[in-house]
Write a protein that holds these residues in place. Structure first.
Motif, PDB file in Angstrom:
ATOM      1  N   GLY A  32      28.486  29.251  33.115  1.00  9.93           N
ATOM      2  CA  GLY A  32      28.291  29.869  31.798  1.00  9.93           C
ATOM      3  C   GLY A  32      26.828  29.995  31.410  1.00  9.93           C
ATOM      4  O   GLY A  32      26.426  30.954  30.760  1.00  9.93           O
ATOM      5  N   ARG A  33      26.006  29.014  31.806  1.00  4.52           N
ATOM      6  CA  ARG A  33      24.578  29.037  31.470  1.00  4.52           C
ATOM      7  C   ARG A  33      23.756  29.923  32.403  1.00  4.52           C
ATOM      8  O   ARG A  33      22.763  30.506  32.000  1.00  4.52           O
ATOM      9  CB  ARG A  33      24.006  27.621  31.510  1.00  4.52           C
ATOM     10  N   ARG A  34      24.144  30.009  33.655  1.00  3.85           N
ATOM     11  CA  ARG A  34      23.301  30.648  34.661  1.00  3.85           C
ATOM     12  C   ARG A  34      23.677  32.082  35.014  1.00  3.85           C
ATOM     13  O   ARG A  34      22.885  32.790  35.616  1.00  3.85           O
ATOM     14  CB  ARG A  34      23.295  29.803  35.939  1.00  3.85           C
ATOM     15  N   LEU A  35      24.897  32.496  34.676  1.00  5.15           N
ATOM     16  CA  LEU A  35      25.340  33.840  35.050  1.00  5.15           C
ATOM     17  C   LEU A  35      25.635  34.666  33.810  1.00  5.15           C
ATOM     18  O   LEU A  35      26.433  34.260  32.961  1.00  5.15           O
ATOM     19  CB  LEU A  35      26.598  33.770  35.926  1.00  5.15           C
ATOM     20  N   ARG A  70      43.370  33.818  54.786  1.00  2.00           N
ATOM     21  CA  ARG A  70      41.925  33.746  54.606  1.00  2.00           C
ATOM     22  C   ARG A  70      41.502  35.100  54.066  1.00  2.00           C
ATOM     23  O   ARG A  70      41.842  36.135  54.640  1.00  2.00           O
ATOM     24  CB  ARG A  70      41.221  33.460  55.934  1.00  2.00           C
ATOM     25  N   LEU A  71      40.778  35.077  52.959  1.00  2.00           N
ATOM     26  CA  LEU A  71      40.292  36.321  52.353  1.00  2.00           C
ATOM     27  C   LEU A  71      38.824  36.510  52.706  1.00  2.00           C
ATOM     28  O   LEU A  71      38.021  35.591  52.561  1.00  2.00           O
ATOM     29  CB  LEU A  71      40.414  36.273  50.826  1.00  2.00           C
ATOM     30  N   GLU A  72      38.485  37.689  53.143  1.00  2.00           N
ATOM     31  CA  GLU A  72      37.079  38.052  53.281  1.00  2.00           C
ATOM     32  C   GLU A  72      36.729  38.796  52.011  1.00  2.00           C
ATOM     33  O   GLU A  72      37.410  39.754  51.624  1.00  2.00           O
ATOM     34  CB  GLU A  72      36.857  38.942  54.491  1.00  2.00           C
ATOM     35  N   LEU A  73      35.685  38.326  51.337  1.00  2.00           N
ATOM     36  CA  LEU A  73      35.318  38.873  50.023  1.00  2.00           C
ATOM     37  C   LEU A  73      33.922  39.461  50.048  1.00  2.00           C
ATOM     38  O   LEU A  73      33.052  39.020  50.800  1.00  2.00           O
ATOM     39  CB  LEU A  73      35.371  37.771  48.957  1.00  2.00           C
ATOM     40  N   ARG A  74      33.707  40.398  49.175  1.00  2.00           N
ATOM     41  CA  ARG A  74      32.371  40.928  48.908  1.00  2.00           C
ATOM     42  C   ARG A  74      32.109  40.649  47.429  1.00  2.00           C
ATOM     43  O   ARG A  74      32.632  41.339  46.561  1.00  2.00           O
ATOM     44  CB  ARG A  74      32.284  42.421  49.205  1.00  2.00           C
ATOM     45  N   VAL A  75      31.315  39.615  47.187  1.00  2.00           N
ATOM     46  CA  VAL A  75      31.045  39.168  45.820  1.00  2.00           C
ATOM     47  C   VAL A  75      29.600  39.497  45.472  1.00  2.00           C
ATOM     48  O   VAL A  75      28.681  39.166  46.224  1.00  2.00           O
ATOM     49  CB  VAL A  75      31.295  37.644  45.686  1.00  2.00           C
ATOM     50  N   ASP A  76      29.408  40.122  44.343  1.00  2.00           N
ATOM     51  CA  ASP A  76      28.069  40.474  43.868  1.00  2.00           C
ATOM     52  C   ASP A  76      27.265  39.193  43.608  1.00  2.00           C
ATOM     53  O   ASP A  76      27.735  38.287  42.920  1.00  2.00           O
ATOM     54  CB  ASP A  76      28.195  41.296  42.575  1.00  2.00           C
ATOM     55  N   VAL A  77      26.062  39.115  44.147  1.00  2.00           N
ATOM     56  CA  VAL A  77      25.238  37.916  43.999  1.00  2.00           C
ATOM     57  C   VAL A  77      24.900  37.610  42.540  1.00  2.00           C
ATOM     58  O   VAL A  77      24.583  36.473  42.210  1.00  2.00           O
ATOM     59  CB  VAL A  77      23.927  38.008  44.826  1.00  2.00           C
ATOM     60  N   THR A  79      27.000  37.649  40.161  1.00  2.00           N
ATOM     61  CA  THR A  79      28.180  37.071  39.512  1.00  2.00           C
ATOM     62  C   THR A  79      28.595  35.759  40.171  1.00  2.00           C
ATOM     63  O   THR A  79      29.690  35.257  39.918  1.00  2.00           O
ATOM     64  CB  THR A  79      29.374  38.045  39.578  1.00  2.00           C
ATOM     65  N   ALA A  80      27.727  35.193  41.023  1.00  2.00           N
ATOM     66  CA  ALA A  80      28.088  33.996  41.770  1.00  2.00           C
ATOM     67  C   ALA A  80      26.885  33.059  41.902  1.00  2.00           C
ATOM     68  O   ALA A  80      25.740  33.479  41.783  1.00  2.00           O
ATOM     69  CB  ALA A  80      28.594  34.385  43.162  1.00  2.00           C
ATOM     70  N   PHE A 164      32.377  31.537  41.791  1.00  2.00           N
ATOM     71  CA  PHE A 164      32.364  32.664  40.855  1.00  2.00           C
ATOM     72  C   PHE A 164      33.569  32.515  39.938  1.00  2.00           C
ATOM     73  O   PHE A 164      34.543  31.845  40.263  1.00  2.00           O
ATOM     74  CB  PHE A 164      32.379  33.999  41.597  1.00  2.00           C
ATOM     75  N   GLU A 165      33.484  33.116  38.754  1.00  2.00           N
ATOM     76  CA  GLU A 165      34.505  32.898  37.724  1.00  2.00           C
ATOM     77  C   GLU A 165      35.791  33.667  37.899  1.00  2.00           C
ATOM     78  O   GLU A 165      36.840  33.182  37.524  1.00  2.00           O
ATOM     79  CB  GLU A 165      33.943  33.246  36.341  1.00  2.00           C
ATOM     80  N   SER A 166      35.722  34.846  38.422  1.00  2.00           N
ATOM     81  CA  SER A 166      36.956  35.618  38.552  1.00  2.00           C
ATOM     82  C   SER A 166      36.981  36.318  39.906  1.00  2.00           C
ATOM     83  O   SER A 166      35.949  36.668  40.461  1.00  2.00           O
ATOM     84  CB  SER A 166      37.098  36.631  37.422  1.00  2.00           C
ATOM     85  N   LEU A 167      38.193  36.456  40.406  1.00  2.00           N
ATOM     86  CA  LEU A 167      38.414  37.130  41.668  1.00  2.00           C
ATOM     87  C   LEU A 167      39.059  38.469  41.367  1.00  2.00           C
ATOM     88  O   LEU A 167      40.107  38.525  40.740  1.00  2.00           O
ATOM     89  CB  LEU A 167      39.332  36.292  42.564  1.00  2.00           C
ATOM     90  N   ARG A 168      38.375  39.536  41.781  1.00  2.00           N
ATOM     91  CA  ARG A 168      38.889  40.890  41.533  1.00  2.00           C
ATOM     92  C   ARG A 168      39.416  41.491  42.824  1.00  2.00           C
ATOM     93  O   ARG A 168      38.881  41.250  43.906  1.00  2.00           O
ATOM     94  CB  ARG A 168      37.797  41.769  40.949  1.00  2.00           C
ATOM     95  N   LEU A 169      40.431  42.282  42.688  1.00  2.00           N
ATOM     96  CA  LEU A 169      41.039  42.937  43.840  1.00  2.00           C
ATOM     97  C   LEU A 169      40.023  43.772  44.613  1.00  2.00           C
ATOM     98  O   LEU A 169      40.039  43.798  45.847  1.00  2.00           O
ATOM     99  CB  LEU A 169      42.219  43.798  43.379  1.00  2.00           C
ATOM    100  N   ASP A 170      39.091  44.410  43.906  1.00  2.00           N
ATOM    101  CA  ASP A 170      38.109  45.246  44.603  1.00  2.00           C
ATOM    102  C   ASP A 170      37.079  44.427  45.405  1.00  2.00           C
ATOM    103  O   ASP A 170      36.299  44.976  46.166  1.00  2.00           O
ATOM    104  CB  ASP A 170      37.410  46.202  43.638  1.00  2.00           C
ATOM    105  N   GLN A 171      37.088  43.090  45.263  1.00  2.00           N
ATOM    106  CA  GLN A 171      36.210  42.234  46.052  1.00  2.00           C
ATOM    107  C   GLN A 171      36.827  41.870  47.409  1.00  2.00           C
ATOM    108  O   GLN A 171      36.128  41.394  48.289  1.00  2.00           O
ATOM    109  CB  GLN A 171      35.914  40.940  45.292  1.00  2.00           C
TER     110      GLN A 171
END
Length: 187
Positions: A32-35, A70-77, A79-80, A164-171
């Protein structure tokens, strides 16, 4: 909506719901403080590198067990948060986060000289507990070693976690089913 997050109503201390270790609550607050835009909810966890799950597969039954993936994710830096796995282990155990073995030994000696048991952090005076919590902010420093310096209590090893706080389908880039190899009981 195609998004999964942890709903605070299911773990709030006030509601007397599920137990959440202090370290996880601290990490949620740091999110909450850093992102930007983060609400301080409990995070999703991921490995920054593809994990080797061969050993894990040996604990799963060949048939009849639960499905694992196992999920392979693409998470925006943006948001993490990313940090060394060994350092999170230290925080989760409530330990002082030391950069080096020498610093760790010095910290333990200081506690012993003060008449405290270094392995009983639940009984530390507030001043010592504050110093431990303050050391945890090192988790996010870029100069924190990726590989643990080894020796008790830290394990030798490398690797990074991503939270990261939320997992989105598009990730989700890829989904791999993990099949067990252990024979079913009684066969």
């Amino acid at each position: 909506r195609g998004e999964l997050g942890v709903d605070r109503r299911y773990y709030s201390r006030e509601a007397g719901k599920a137990f959440v270790p202090e370290a996880y609550r601290w990490l949620a607050g740091e999110l909450g403080r850093r992102l930007e835009g983060a609400q301080g909810r409990l995070p999703w966890w991921a490995y920054a590198e593809k994990p080797d799950l061969r050993l894990f597969r040996h604990h799963l039954p060949r048939r009849g067990g639960p499905d694992h993936v196992r999920l392979e994710l693409r998470v925006d830096v943006h948001t993490a948060l990313r940090f060394p796995t060994w350092a999170w282990d230290a925080i989760y155990c409530g330990w002082y986060l030391a950069y080096t073995r020498k610093e760790w030994r010095s910290w333990r000696a200081e506690l012993i000289d003060a008449g405290l048991d270094p392995d009983e952090s639940s009984n530390f005076p507030a001043k010592i507990s504050y110093r431990i919590r303050a050391s945890w902010s090192r988790l996010f420093r870029p100069d924190l070693p990726v590989r643990a310096w080894g020796g008790a209590p830290y394990q030798r090893g490398a690797g990074r976690c991503v939270v990261f706080e939320s997992l989105r389908l598009d990730q989700v880039v890829r989904v791999d089913r993990i099949r067990g190899v252990r024979p079913a009981r009684g066969s």
